[in-house]
Design a protein around this motif. Sequence first.
Motif, short mmCIF file in Angstrom:
data_model
loop_
_atom_site.label_atom_id
_atom_site.label_comp_id
_atom_site.label_asym_id
_atom_site.label_seq_id
_atom_site.Cartn_x
_atom_site.Cartn_y
_atom_site.Cartn_z
N ALA A 1 -41.74 -0.76 1.72
CA ALA A 1 -41.70 -2.17 1.77
C ALA A 1 -41.50 -2.45 0.50
O ALA A 1 -42.36 -2.05 -0.62
CB ALA A 1 -43.23 -2.36 2.24
N SER A 2 -40.90 -3.69 0.33
CA SER A 2 -40.65 -4.49 -1.10
C SER A 2 -41.67 -5.68 -0.90
O SER A 2 -42.31 -5.96 0.12
CB SER A 2 -39.54 -4.66 -1.34
N MET B 1 -51.90 -13.08 -0.54
CA MET B 1 -50.68 -13.28 -1.69
C MET B 1 -51.60 -14.30 -2.89
O MET B 1 -51.29 -13.78 -3.87
CB MET B 1 -49.54 -14.07 -1.24
N HIS C 1 -54.65 -7.31 11.10
CA HIS C 1 -53.60 -6.82 11.95
C HIS C 1 -53.81 -5.71 12.48
O HIS C 1 -55.01 -5.30 12.91
CB HIS C 1 -52.28 -6.52 10.73
N MET D 1 -46.47 -7.90 13.30
CA MET D 1 -46.86 -6.90 13.65
C MET D 1 -46.39 -6.56 15.31
O MET D 1 -46.02 -5.38 15.83
CB MET D 1 -48.45 -6.44 13.61
N ARG E 1 -54.42 -10.79 -9.30
CA ARG E 1 -55.77 -11.22 -9.81
C ARG E 1 -57.17 -10.37 -9.49
O ARG E 1 -56.94 -9.45 -8.89
CB ARG E 1 -56.25 -12.63 -9.35
N TYR F 1 -54.06 -14.10 -4.07
CA TYR F 1 -55.17 -13.27 -4.84
C TYR F 1 -54.32 -12.18 -5.48
O TYR F 1 -54.83 -11.31 -6.20
CB TYR F 1 -56.17 -13.04 -4.26
N HIS F 2 -53.09 -11.95 -5.14
CA HIS F 2 -52.26 -10.80 -5.58
C HIS F 2 -52.38 -10.87 -7.29
O HIS F 2 -51.95 -11.76 -8.02
CB HIS F 2 -50.87 -10.78 -5.07
N PRO G 1 -52.57 -7.89 5.01
CA PRO G 1 -51.78 -8.97 4.77
C PRO G 1 -52.29 -10.37 4.37
O PRO G 1 -53.54 -10.28 4.44
CB PRO G 1 -51.27 -9.12 6.36
N ASP G 2 -51.62 -11.21 4.10
CA ASP G 2 -51.84 -12.72 4.12
C ASP G 2 -52.49 -13.29 2.96
O ASP G 2 -53.21 -14.44 2.68
CB ASP G 2 -53.05 -13.10 5.17
N ALA H 1 -49.40 -2.06 16.40
CA ALA H 1 -48.32 -3.02 16.00
C ALA H 1 -47.06 -2.68 16.83
O ALA H 1 -47.00 -1.24 17.40
CB ALA H 1 -47.73 -2.64 14.69
N PRO I 1 -44.72 -2.87 -3.94
CA PRO I 1 -43.44 -2.49 -3.55
C PRO I 1 -43.32 -0.90 -3.88
O PRO I 1 -43.48 -0.45 -4.96
CB PRO I 1 -42.43 -3.27 -4.65
N GLY I 2 -43.04 -0.23 -2.71
CA GLY I 2 -42.62 1.10 -2.74
C GLY I 2 -43.89 2.04 -2.39
O GLY I 2 -43.89 3.04 -2.23
N LYS I 3 -44.98 1.33 -2.41
CA LYS I 3 -46.38 2.06 -2.27
C LYS I 3 -47.01 1.75 -1.09
O LYS I 3 -48.08 2.19 -0.72
CB LYS I 3 -47.21 1.66 -3.64
N ALA I 4 -46.72 0.45 -0.45
CA ALA I 4 -47.56 0.02 0.78
C ALA I 4 -47.62 0.94 1.79
O ALA I 4 -46.45 1.21 2.13
CB ALA I 4 -47.02 -1.53 1.03
N SER I 5 -48.73 1.14 2.47
CA SER I 5 -49.02 1.80 3.49
C SER I 5 -48.84 0.90 4.63
O SER I 5 -49.07 -0.55 4.46
CB SER I 5 -50.12 2.62 3.56
N HIS I 6 -49.13 1.16 5.93
CA HIS I 6 -49.73 0.42 7.07
C HIS I 6 -50.75 -0.45 6.70
O HIS I 6 -51.21 -1.33 7.32
CB HIS I 6 -49.84 1.28 8.21
N PRO J 1 -43.88 2.17 5.52
CA PRO J 1 -44.87 2.55 4.58
C PRO J 1 -44.00 3.50 3.58
O PRO J 1 -43.06 3.75 3.79
CB PRO J 1 -45.50 3.75 5.18
N GLY J 2 -44.28 3.07 2.29
CA GLY J 2 -43.36 3.73 1.34
C GLY J 2 -42.09 2.97 0.45
O GLY J 2 -41.58 3.32 -0.09
N ASN K 1 -52.78 -5.96 -5.38
CA ASN K 1 -52.34 -6.63 -4.08
C ASN K 1 -52.88 -6.03 -2.81
O ASN K 1 -52.25 -6.40 -1.75
CB ASN K 1 -50.83 -6.56 -4.31
#
Lengths: 515, 515
Positions: free
Chosen positions: B209-210, A218, A188, B218, A223, A220-221, A215-216, A169, A206-211, B206-207, A201
């Motif tokens: 993202a909302s 949504m 990515h 990227m 589910r 299926y989030h 992506p892309d 990135a 939110p607040g937990k996503a890492s690199h 990371p940590g 997801n």
Amino acid sequence: MKRINLILSCCTVLGCLFLGGSAQAQQAKQPNIVVFFVDDLGWQDISEPFYKEVTPINRKFHTPHLEALAKEATKFTNAYATPVCTPSRVSMLTGLNAAHHKVTNWTHPTANKPTDNPDDMLTPPDWNINGMSPDPNVPHTVYATPFPQILKDNGYYTIHIGKAHWGSAGTPGASPLNLGFMVNIAGHSAGHPQSYYGEENYGNMPGKASHQAVPDLMEYHGRDTFLTEALTLEAIKTLKEPIKRKEPFFLNFSNYAVHVPIMPDPRFVQKYLDKGLDPVEAGYASLVEGFDKSIGDIVQFLKDNGQYENTVIIFLSDNGGLSRNPQRSGPDHTQNLPLRAGKGSVYEGGIRVPLLIKNANNHMARSTESPVIVEDLFPTILELAGIQDYPLVQKTIDGQSLVSLIDGKQDNSWNSRNLVWNIPNKWIVQDGPGINFFSAIRQGDYKLVYDMKNQKLELYNLRDDIGETKDIAKQHKKKVKELSNLLTERFKAWDAQLPTYKATGKKVPYPNELN
Amino acid sequence: MKRINLILSCCTVLGCLFLGGSAQAQQAKQPNIVVFFVDDLGWQDISEPFYKEVTPINRKFHTPHLEALAKEATKFTNAYATPVCTPSRVSMLTGLNAAHHKVTNWTHPTANKPTDNPDDMLTPPDWNINGMSPDPNVPHTVYATPFPQILKDNGYYTIHIGKAHWGSAGTPGASPLNLGFMVNIAGHSAGHPQSYYGEENYGNMPGKASHQAVPDLMEYHGRDTFLTEALTLEAIKTLKEPIKRKEPFFLNFSNYAVHVPIMPDPRFVQKYLDKGLDPVEAGYASLVEGFDKSIGDIVQFLKDNGQYENTVIIFLSDNGGLSRNPQRSGPDHTQNLPLRAGKGSVYEGGIRVPLLIKNANNHMARSTESPVIVEDLFPTILELAGIQDYPLVQKTIDGQSLVSLIDGKQDNSWNSRNLVWNIPNKWIVQDGPGINFFSAIRQGDYKLVYDMKNQKLELYNLRDDIGETKDIAKQHKKKVKELSNLLTERFKAWDAQLPTYKATGKKVPYPNELN
């Protein structure tokens, strides 16, 4: 009337070859091309054998769709990638050997961050830590023309689905859209998924996503769609467009499976638990069967839409299977036996991969022992697409077209080619076997391994000893000299990089400088 | 020879209309279409005036590229959207009025979450909280054919760039790829960016993202590329492909600007600070000038590539400007004066938007006072694309083609049409002016406003009183009756939804049931 006249005169002049635009005209000649590029899959981690016999490892897995594909494909039993993923991916897209393109380790999700671990003795070189770039002058990248760009320029509808990991990135290579793909779904700069679960997801919490949040997807989030299935559904949806447009398509379907984190695919895992596999191995086997279903679904879609006959299908892995506990079960480096070691190693367990190529309109099971390597796919795919002249910013490509092998033409020249690996890097903390600061060359049955830290050359005869258990360097000094010269010659021709000694700042010797 | 014969006989039968595939054949006739859909931009928040005079608000902003575009476009001075973004976006894509499609409030980034605030008196209806869906039987969605799908099916190369916000994650509408777009960059289920700054990865930290972290960019992470600029660069890169393929394209360029968070665009903000604007307003003005540059860059690219003449360009906002402090400066609901209130309101400040349409090959500044609304773009775009017959799952569309107005044909029928708004929702905690549980209808110069909570009907004559300062309901009882009947009739025809009283569970009355 004017329009009709124009078309008629066009017919006269060009023999109608380019009538209606290049995409339309070439469609009749140009096959579709689908690459199934699986992540971290070991050579034997499918039920279709690539060894001379079905192995106990093959028997752990259930991949009926790959078995079916093999019946109509050329099987390459001596096919190679590099020991880790980004170098293989860049080799495929550029046609360059990793020693040449200098993306010799995996690239960090964000720019300008080397991924090497610290080492007491050696310092890695200034390798292309940002991966590949379609633009010049991007620091720490290899500037090259990716073959999907050439396909796109020749009328192909180019699609990337799944893991990309071609660049960090902050650089153009992070986006498949910059590498010749018209459509990108879920690719990515990261090399593995944060989660395989739609309920999570795929990491985008939110607040937990890492690199590594995928992506892309949504749709299926939230589910219960497993990542492999979501990518498959997206691939099928996307393929409908070029089919409707009657344009040839190139689909690079790079499943995130079977890379860690090994999260069981709920659709398949129980069967493997019932067979007695422990939870880790059952989870791994479920990831394997998941991508096999994915391949089956795509093949069925191609058949249902009258596209299968005219579609080249290529299946391979990007490196050997991971052979470390606790990510995999059992003692370290036993997971690929009889192959030695696993992912990260220049021994066969780290670099030997399954490769199948089904040609368009050419359905016959074949097998070849000719040694081939991932960068060969670049010229192979362009030849199969019927594209002969194309502009390239890389001066040469190192790969060789495999079309003659696919066509069943065996010749001995393949045994005289040499395949090269160079890892002037510290992939993981623990060195060896064949991991961290190693290079290697294979020519015919012989393989020379250069252990840079221990300044040692090893020689193996792979025909007699596929497990690289017997170092025969002392018995075959002439062959060692010959191969170390060849490897050195390649290194110099490519300006390949070597690590330096921390103590002196000097580069480690070239292989032919030993003894 | 066989190929030539086939083509010749094809010419005979079809008059060559479909020779070479629909995309190729229609390309000569079909213009490119670019929509610049700006987010949360007030009616006067550009330097091009849409009122009868240049206003003090117009003078705050600097949008030279929109001024240039206006010189070659039809200016709609009485153009409308809905009070908030998702309803407008769904109306544009489906051709349906929001009272009809029932996506009457903004959709949550994730599925099945109503976004209404609690209210003591009224309960919102079971509106389509998940937005629109191209698939049937998705709970809480309006099932409709989006017009980009029709364009794609007719050979257009369809591209979405920027904010999508058509459906919640976990449903198909979350992905623009499911709504007829071949390419999607940065569009997903969220309605605003987490950050406009590349240095902050547009939120993808990371940590941290909302749901609002912007996907797909990227390449620009860690760099100083402002979001508006990144989207513009991506749009230009993407447009090269259909131009090379000689395919007509549709670009839906939906900048995230100027939605909150108002983060100053460093390229432009200093100028506004120097002019004496406070930091909030200077930041807002910098976002405005940023998207104006974006429009200028795209227009220049079209000109440089010989595409401008054959490109329809449409510019509009998705609702009125935000009129609340502290997101904007000054007392609440003064930011759009003389228009009353702002985003969220059925008063003019919330729904009146700038709209410019430049036709292909028809460059003449025109202006029309005819009242038009966002769902009119659906039939307008399809007519401009020359597409007459298309399958639709929605039984009818409510929008009317604006092509006759673009062509300069004024007729009085536009004054007899009625435009409808229905907000049976609680958008924000604080009610009014015109915000939460309101509906309205405009016909000719008259606008009826229905305040559901207070069970009150207001009437305004917009020609005399664009600011809706004088409620003339008592003086024009016949007009009130006429419009309340018309509004009720529309509501019944569309099965429009009304809130219910918490105390009784009964629906609020239809407007013509009052008094």
